[in-house]
Design an enzyme around this catalytic site. Structure first.
Site: not given
Ligand code: LMR
Length: 392
Positions: A127, A208, A210, A243
């Site tokens: 990302w 991470d 998400a 999300k």
């Protein structure tokens, strides 16, 4: 004074959002930013979220401050969802943060404050904001091989080859599931191997997370992470609820640190102080909404059902796109689309091909050929597949 400022490189995902907004073509197709869209291309508020907001509307009687690390109940509930009891709670410290980005940022500040961090290892690709934040914080980084552009799969041997260069006190940044931008994920066996490497090299894993629930299921998506956490002494996890609860603009995230129990209070104290120095209090509304869902069995069940529906929709779109690309290109070149998981797939197109798709067909994807699968609708799959077949 401001004449000294230099203009900043724009984030390619954000830039694409503005280009798309300015395009006046009616058949344009947005496969850019990672936002879930339903069958008619809308991003409605999840029913569980709406109902939770109704409850809060009735119950909440103050907007006074909660605390520098936000709601500890919320953070603990997220901790349970993510960690599934893989670690003794006495070893966990938390701080609520503004979204996953806020959590990443605060955890990197914490790592930097130790003054002992070496390089932060970032997957290639990753990302874009990962590297951007590291540069902004003046932290050293190295990249490790992750994705084979030809097969569009993880090349684990090359990844391990690069990670063998990690030194003690480096940080290894991993995507918990649904790798962004590629969609190509590590298997459980690979997480097991990485855990061993992390132990051998004595580096700090930083995860991470998400997209929990967008890949293979809520628990399945964190199996690798849970194995890792069970077997390491220290770790940092940045969790985003943007999300999987669809609360993007409310900025809901948690920074979690796993440490020895004896270090918990100093870690907790530092997280609190870093929040104070950065933004004082994390935003409460979205976290309160998520917490209400996790505390109420009926709402939690409804949320899980909705999340599962989103996951199944994305899988269905993957299957359809993969078979349509097979038909249009008369090859298996894109069969990886159905094997990838999460919102994104990196298609392995050149930036010129991506540019043709934008100019000639009004199809917007990130220049590295990442598509947001959830931005597709069944009725446009054929249009996309035939456009791709025309540009390759
Ligand atoms: C994305 O990768 O599209 C999302 O995570 C949104 C963002 O902030 O970049």
């Amino acid at each position: 004074m401001f004449e000294q400022l230099k203009s900043q490189p724009s984030d390619k995902i954000m830039e694409l959002m503005s280009q798309y907004a300015e395009d006046t073509r009616t058949n344009k197709l947005d496969l850019g930013v990672g936002v879930y869209k339903n069958a008619v291309g809308a991003t409605p508020i999840m029913k569980a979220v709406k109902k939770s907001e109704e409850v809060l509307h009735k119950l909440q009687d103050s907007k006074s401050y909660v605390g520098l690390i936000g709601s500890i109940e919320f953070s603990r509930n997220i901790g349970e969802l993510v960690l599934n009891n893989s670690v003794d709670k006495k070893r966990l410290s938390y701080a609520q943060a503004p979204g996953g980005t806020g959590a990443l940022h605060q955890l990197l500040l914490l790592a930097r404050a130790t003054k002992s961090v070496g390089n932060v290892w970032v997957s290639n690709p990753s990302w874009p904001n990962h590297q951007a934040i590291l540069t902004h914080l003046g932290m050293n980084s190295s990249s490790y091989y992750y994705f084979d552009e030809i097969t569009c799969e993880v090349n684990f041997d090359r990844m391990v080859h690069d990670l063998n260069n990690m030194k003690e006190n480096d940080i290894l940044l991993l995507h918990g599931c649904c790798h962004n931008p590629t969609g190509a994920n590590l298997s459980l066996e690979q997480w097991v191997d990485l855990t061993q490497l992390i132990q051998e090299k004595n580096v700090l894993p930083f995860i991470d997370l998400a997209y929990q629930g967008f890949g293979d299921g809520l628990n399945e998506d964190v199996e690798g992470l849970n194995y890792l956490i069970k077997n390491v002494e220290e770790a940092m996890i940045a969790v985003s609820c943007s999300k999987n609860f669809g609360v993007y603009r409310d900025r809901v995230g948690v920074a979690i640190v796993v440490s020895e129990a004896s270090k918990k209070s100093v870690v907790q104290d530092n997280l609190k102080s870093l929040n104070r120095l950065t933004f004082s209090f994390p935003p409460d509304h979205g976290a309160a909404v998520v917490n209400q869902i996790l505390e109420d069995n009926t709402l939690k069940l409804l949320w899980k059902e909705e999340l599962e529906e989103m996951r199944m929709n994305m899988l269905d779109l993957r299957e359809r796109l993969s078979s349509e690309l097979h038909r249009e290109t008369k090859s298996d070149r894109f069969s990886f689309v159905s094997a990838h998981r999460g919102m994104f797939s990196k298609l392995g197109l050149t930036s010129e091909q991506v540019e043709f798709l934008r100019k000639d067909y009004g199809i917007y994807m990130v220049s590295d050929s990442r598509i947001n699968v959830a931005g597709l609708r069944k009725d446009v799959i054929n249009y996309l597949a035939s456009a791709i077949a025309n540009v390759i």
